[in-house]
Structure formats: C-alpha cells, structure tokens
Enzyme design. Structure first.
Site, PDB file in Angstrom:
ATOM      1  CE  LYS A  79      -0.255 -16.721   2.477  1.00 51.15           C
ATOM      2  NZ  LYS A  79      -0.719 -18.026   2.709  1.00 51.15           N
ATOM      3  CG  ASP A 121      -3.662 -18.861   3.994  1.00 57.71           C
ATOM      4  OD1 ASP A 121      -3.068 -18.570   5.055  1.00 57.71           O
ATOM      5  OD2 ASP A 121      -3.200 -19.666   3.170  1.00 57.71           O
ATOM      6  CE1 TYR A 129      -3.797  -2.259   0.374  1.00 61.08           C
ATOM      7  CE2 TYR A 129      -4.656  -0.063   0.723  1.00 61.08           C
ATOM      8  CZ  TYR A 129      -4.865  -1.390   0.422  1.00 61.08           C
ATOM      9  OH  TYR A 129      -6.123  -1.837   0.163  1.00 61.08           O
ATOM     10  CG  ASP A 174      -8.203  -3.067   2.155  1.00 63.41           C
ATOM     11  OD1 ASP A 174      -9.187  -2.562   2.699  1.00 63.41           O
ATOM     12  OD2 ASP A 174      -7.940  -2.912   0.949  1.00 63.41           O
TER      13      ASP A 174
END
Ligand code: NAD
Length: 413
Positions: free
Chosen positions: A210, A276, A140, A300
C-alpha cells in the site's frame, strides 16, 4: 538385517484447542501411513506432544510454557493445531508470540484448487499462488498505546512538539499504533519468495503493498524488494522497475523488448500491485499471479481471501519459517472453530496439507505427495467432511475420524 528405521525424526506437535485435538487425531495416522508407504521402515517420525493454549493453561498454569518453546528450538520443527487467543491473559496472541519468539519471519501459504471442492468461483482452478507474508513487523508487531494510557498522551505531545505532527485528528482521545517496516525485514522476506520461485520454476513474484499511501513503510517494502532483486538476482530476475526505467529512458518499445527477452530467457519477473487493487485482481484474473510477497497485515487479509476462493480455510495449509536458522512451525491456518468443536464435523485437510509441507521441508516429497493424492482421491470419490458435504448434495458426509480413516486406507491400499 536390523528392523530399526534408518531415520527417526523427532517432531514436537501442539494438538491445539477447539477442533485441534480431533483434526490431529484424524491426521496423525494418515501422515504416518504416508511415510510408511513411501519409505517402509527406513523413515519414521517420532511425534512428541508439547503444550500450548488451553491444555497448557489447565496442566501447567501458563498458556505458552517455556518448555514448549525450548522443544521447538531444539528440534527446529513443529506441527501445530489452532490455538485459542487468550483474552486479558498477557498474550496478544499465542501464534504471534510463537512466530516472534522464534523469529519465524516468513508465513508461507500455498493456495491451490483441489478438484471437487465447492468454490464460489466459476473457474477456481485458475488460482494457484504461494503467499509469502512477512511475519514479524508491521502493525502486527504489537506496538500499540491504549486510549486511556498516560503514555499515549506523552507520545502525542512528543509527536506534536518534537516532530511537528499536527494531523492526529482527535489528539485528546486517540489510541496509537506504530508500524515498523525495515529494509532487513522486507528483504529477507522477499529473498525467501524469490528463492522459492526460482527453485519451483515459478514465473513471477508480485510485491503487494500500500505504498501509494504509506510511502516510507509499504513503499519502502516495494522499493527494497525491487532493489534486492536487481542487486542479488541480476542474472535470474527482471523487474518491472527496470521496465519502467527503460520506458522512460528508451521508450515503450525498448522496455517491451527487454521484458520479452527476459521472459524468453526464463527469467523470473518481479512486479508489484497495490493491495486494494490486488484484491480485485485475484477475483478477476487469478491466473496472472504466482508467488506473492507482502507485509504482515496485507498478508493476513490476502491469505483468507485466497483461501475462500479455492474452498475455504478447512483446506488451507501454512508454515512459519526462518530460512536462516531452519526453524519452522507448520500449522492449520484456521482457528479453533468453537462452533463445531467436538462434533466430528471438522475438516482435517488443512492440518494434513500443513504436515505435507513439513514433509516437503524434510525432503520427504514422496510422502507429501501421497497425502495430497489421498485428499484428491477422496474428493473425486465425493467422500467429504461436513463443511463440504453441506455444499455437495451428492457427496457422502464422513465424520472427521472416518474421513481420516478413509485417507489412511486409500494410502495403504
Ligand atoms: P475459525 O477459523 O475458528 O472459524 C471460522 C469458521 O470456519 C467457523 O464457522 C468454523 O466452524 C469454520 N472452520 C474453521 N476451521 C474449520 C475446519 N477445519 N473444518 C471445518 N470448518 C472450519 O475463526 P474464529 O471463529 O474467528 O476464531 C476462533 C478462535 O480461534 C479465536 O480464539 C481465534 O483467536 C483463534 N484463531 C486461531 C488461529 C490459529 O491458531 N492459527 C487462527 C485464527 C483464529
């Protein structure tokens, strides 16, 4: 005795684009009514309009005037409606620009269920989390190189020749993005989440990442978060990193005993989940999660997924905060909803609950509670805006303005 208020706090507001002006017009009297009801004449907000988005472009010829940024810097706080993302006008996003310019590094989004709100879940009341999303780093940050930019070719060659990066699959026609994640940026965000969790008596802070794939960036976020908790909060926190180390050195029983002891002592538990898996977990076992700290992009996705679980973005508040400077922008988290703009169908609750967060930030908890209480009362009485009325056949469908009036009346009643 003087009739003057004792405390008048000046707060700039950006009404916003699309449904922004209508939700602001519906929300403002409710906020003012809550302050009056809670404090009589002794507290008051002096709202000052500042421009951004389409209104700014029309009136001042720029999407984000310098005067707006200066006003927010001066007053430290602002309340904001949604803004259109200008296409091809030099701004990636006005929201991202505001967050980066004011270094509002923590995007704080509480997600809880309000009884009566239609939800796709069987037990939506089990979801009660507060997300701390890092706001200034990650993909971002906007460090991107377009496929047809000559700099992209230079960068691809530099990576190949200087850094032996040969696994860009199609080097001839690739775009590139860079993902900065720093120790400083990660730790100030995790610190904000831990401080919040300790102050609110929450049970856990979960680092969502992640890091199994992006080991140095997202893996770094996780490791630096754990390191901060173990060094700066040794007396108040127990981490699942400590658990894993004990498990290895002293066995499962010793690790379990240490965890139980920490919980009994009321320590905050710091754990982590891969992003995930987290998206499964919040549907299957939402009650296991409490305060969430995560990088920008994950945050987000997670924010919208969680908002949907408890009834959608019409009721999802948010704040962007720099806990060092005290600067903060409180904002409805949804967009400008061009499909319903001007039709009186918009739900002003996300703006109202964001204003409630602002009032809490000022320490005006009683007024914040009155806003939340009025929304709860409206839902119990099945008085709702069109977004909820579509899903609640028994409910009375009110226009945005009429819904605001209902809330104001209920507060002043
Ligand atoms: P959106 O959030 O505007 O709309 C998505 C859906 O949710 C629409 O069906 C809309 O009608 C509905 N919705 C949103 N807010 C609602 C409310 N308060 N009450 C009832 N229904 C509501 O998302 P989008 O259509 O993807 O984006 C439209 C514009 O908003 C784009 O320019 C986008 O860049 C911008 N945007 C701004 C912000 C912000 O300012 N914080 C956030 C997201 C998107």
């Amino acid at each position: 005795m003087s009739n003057q208020p004792h405390t008048t706090t000046t707060i700039p507001y950006i009404a916003g684009d699309g449904i922004g002006p209508e939700i602001w017009q519906a929300a403002r009297p409710v906020i003012d009514a809550a302050i009056t009801k809670a404090y009589g004449q002794s507290k008051r907000i002096d709202w000052v309009e500042v421009l951004a988005g389409e209104a700014a472009y029309t009136q001042a010829g720029t999407w984000l005037p310098e005067a707006t940024i200066e006003a927010i810097k001066t007053h430290k706080l602002a309340l904001k409606g949604p803004l259109t993302t200008p296409i091809g006008e030099g701004f990636r996003s006005l929201n991202v620009t505001l967050r980066q310019t004011l270094d509002l590094y923590a995007c704080v989004r509480p997600v809880r269920y309000f009884s009566g709100v239609p939800s796709p879940l069987k037990a939506p009341e089990k979801t009660d989390m507060v997300i701390f999303r890092e706001n200034t780093e990650d993909v971002y940050a906007g460090i991107e190189f377009a496929v047809d930019d000559p700099q992209t070719k230079t960068l691809v060659e530099l990576l190949a020749n200087q850094f032996q990066v040969h696994n860009i699959r199609f080097p001839e026609d690739t775009a590139l993005g860079i993902k900065p994640i720093s120790i400083s940026g990660s730790q100030r965000l995790v610190k904000a989440a831990i401080d919040y969790a300790l102050a609110q008596g929450r049970q856990t802070v979960t680092l969502v990442h992640k890091g199994n794939i992006m080991k140095f960036t997202e893996g770094g976020f996780k490791n630096w978060g754990y390191q901060l908790a173990e060094s700066a909060y040794a007396d108040q926190c127990f981490t699942m990193n400590q658990y894993a180390r004990l498990q290895q050195s002293a066995g499962e029983a010793a690790a379990q005993a240490a965890l139980t002891k920490a919980k009994t002592a009321g320590k905050l538990i710091i754990n982590d989940v891969i992003a995930d898996n987290f998206l499964q977990q919040i549907l299957l076992y939402p009650e296991k999660y409490d305060v969430i700290a995560t990088c920008n992009l994950n945050g987000d996705y997670i924010s919208d997924a969680l908002a949907a679980q408890v009834g959608g973005i019409g009721i999802a508040p948010g704040a962007n905060i720099n806990y060092s400077t005290g600067a903060a922008i409180f904002e409805a988290t949804h967009g400008t909803a061009p499909d319903i703009a001007g039709l009186g169908k918009a739900n002003p609750c996300s703006m109202l609950l964001s204003a409630g967060m602002l009032l809490e930030y000022l320490g005006w908890q009683e007024a914040a509670d009155l806003i939340t209480g009025a929304i709860e009362a409206a839902l119990t009485a099945q008085q709702v805006t069109a977004d909820f009325a579509d899903l609640l056949p028994e409910a009375t469908c009110l226009s945005t303005q009429a819904f605001g009036q209902w809330l104001t009346d209920s507060i002043l009643d």
